[in-house]
Design an enzyme around this catalytic site. Structure first.
Site, PDB file in Angstrom:
ATOM      1  N   TYR A 193      -0.957  -0.534  10.297  1.00  0.00           N
ATOM      2  CA  TYR A 193      -1.166  -0.851   8.889  1.00  0.00           C
ATOM      3  C   TYR A 193       0.034  -0.455   8.024  1.00  0.00           C
ATOM      4  O   TYR A 193       0.580  -1.282   7.278  1.00  0.00           O
ATOM      5  CB  TYR A 193      -2.439  -0.175   8.380  1.00  0.00           C
TER       6      TYR A 193
ATOM      7  N   SER B  87       0.856  -1.179   0.000  1.00  0.00           N
ATOM      8  CA  SER B  87       0.000   0.000   0.000  1.00  0.00           C
ATOM      9  C   SER B  87       0.893   1.230   0.000  1.00  0.00           C
ATOM     10  O   SER B  87       2.017   1.195   0.507  1.00  0.00           O
ATOM     11  CB  SER B  87      -0.891   0.016   1.253  1.00  0.00           C
TER      12      SER B  87
END
Length: 256
Positions: A164, A150
């Site tokens: 994350y 990501s």
């Protein structure tokens, strides 16, 4: 060799984790449409069955329920896949999770959940499936592992998740480590770092945040299935035969 043959993937077999929604389903659908036999894995059987029906409209697909957050989940998934097929040309490590909480209140259980699924499971499943990937590769057409990271791996914002971004940074470094070790088995390893693609994970995020993201994106739109699907086709095909250990952002210029 024709240009079209460089991107040909029909006849290959792929496993896409987290294939029941979002980016995983987008990639799985595109591969199926291109003639790949696709296995999708996800934790919730009902969502997996729904995705199976959607993807089956475009090609050949099978579903395997699997909880990769479980310490033994990777071995179980690899074992069941091996019972169903003796071939695996493409592994897409897409399964992931996030956890939202202010930094000072972020629980250790949330940290472990995100790290275990996003980073540890990527390592363990790749390790477990390495023999099958190696068996399926040949001298002219190697097997391909595609890890999904990501843009959050390199950029911070106000989203309340302490785990994350670091978990995805770990996936990117793991990609580079794997890209050093696996070529001896005729396996290439690369990583996709998406920006905003519609998914169940980011659906709860508010309109203001969504608008701010779009405003920062030079192409002024969010990602589409064909965008990430085409990149997966490239990384799975002979067109990328000299690409290894790379992290490719696909975010419309958001991270530029």
């Amino acid at each position: 060799m024709s240009i079209a043959s460089l991107f040909e993937v029909s006849g290959k077999v792929a496993l896409v984790t987290g294939g029941s929604s979002g980016i995983g389903e987008m990639i799985a659908t595109t591969l199926a449409r291109a003639g790949v036999t696709v296995f999708i894995a996800a934790r919730k059987p009902d969502r997996l069955a729904e995705a199976l029906a959607r993807i089956a409209a475009h090609g050949t697909v099978e579903a395997i329920p699997a909880d990769l957050a479980d310490p033994n989940g990777a071995d179980r998934l690899a074992g069941e896949l091996g019972e169903r097929t003796g071939q695996l040309d493409i592994l897409v490590n897409n399964a992931g999770a996030t956890w939202g909480a202010p930094f000072g209140e972020f629980p250790a259980s949330g940290w472990d959940r995100v790290m275990d699924l996003n980073a540890r499971a990527t390592f363990l499943l790749s390790q477990s499936l390495m023999p099958l990937l190696a068996k399926s590769a040949d001298e002219d057409d190697w097997s391909s592992v595609i890890n999904v990271s990501s843009v959050a791996s390199r950029y911070t914002d106000d989203t309340p998740s302490a785990a994350y971004g670091p978990s995805k940074a770990a996936v990117e470094q793991l990609t580079r480590v794997m890209a050093r070790w696996l070529p001896k088995h005729r396996i290439r390893v690369n990583c996709i770092a998406p920006g905003w693609f519609p998914s169940r994970m980011n659906a709860p995020i508010g309109d203001d945040y969504r608008a701010a993201w779009l405003d920062r994106t030079p192409l002024k739109r969010f990602g589409r299935a064909e965008d990430i699907g085409a990149l997966a086709i490239y990384l799975a095909s002979r067109a990328s035969s000299f690409v290894n250990g790379q992290v490719i952002a696909i975010d419309g210029g958001w991270s530029a």
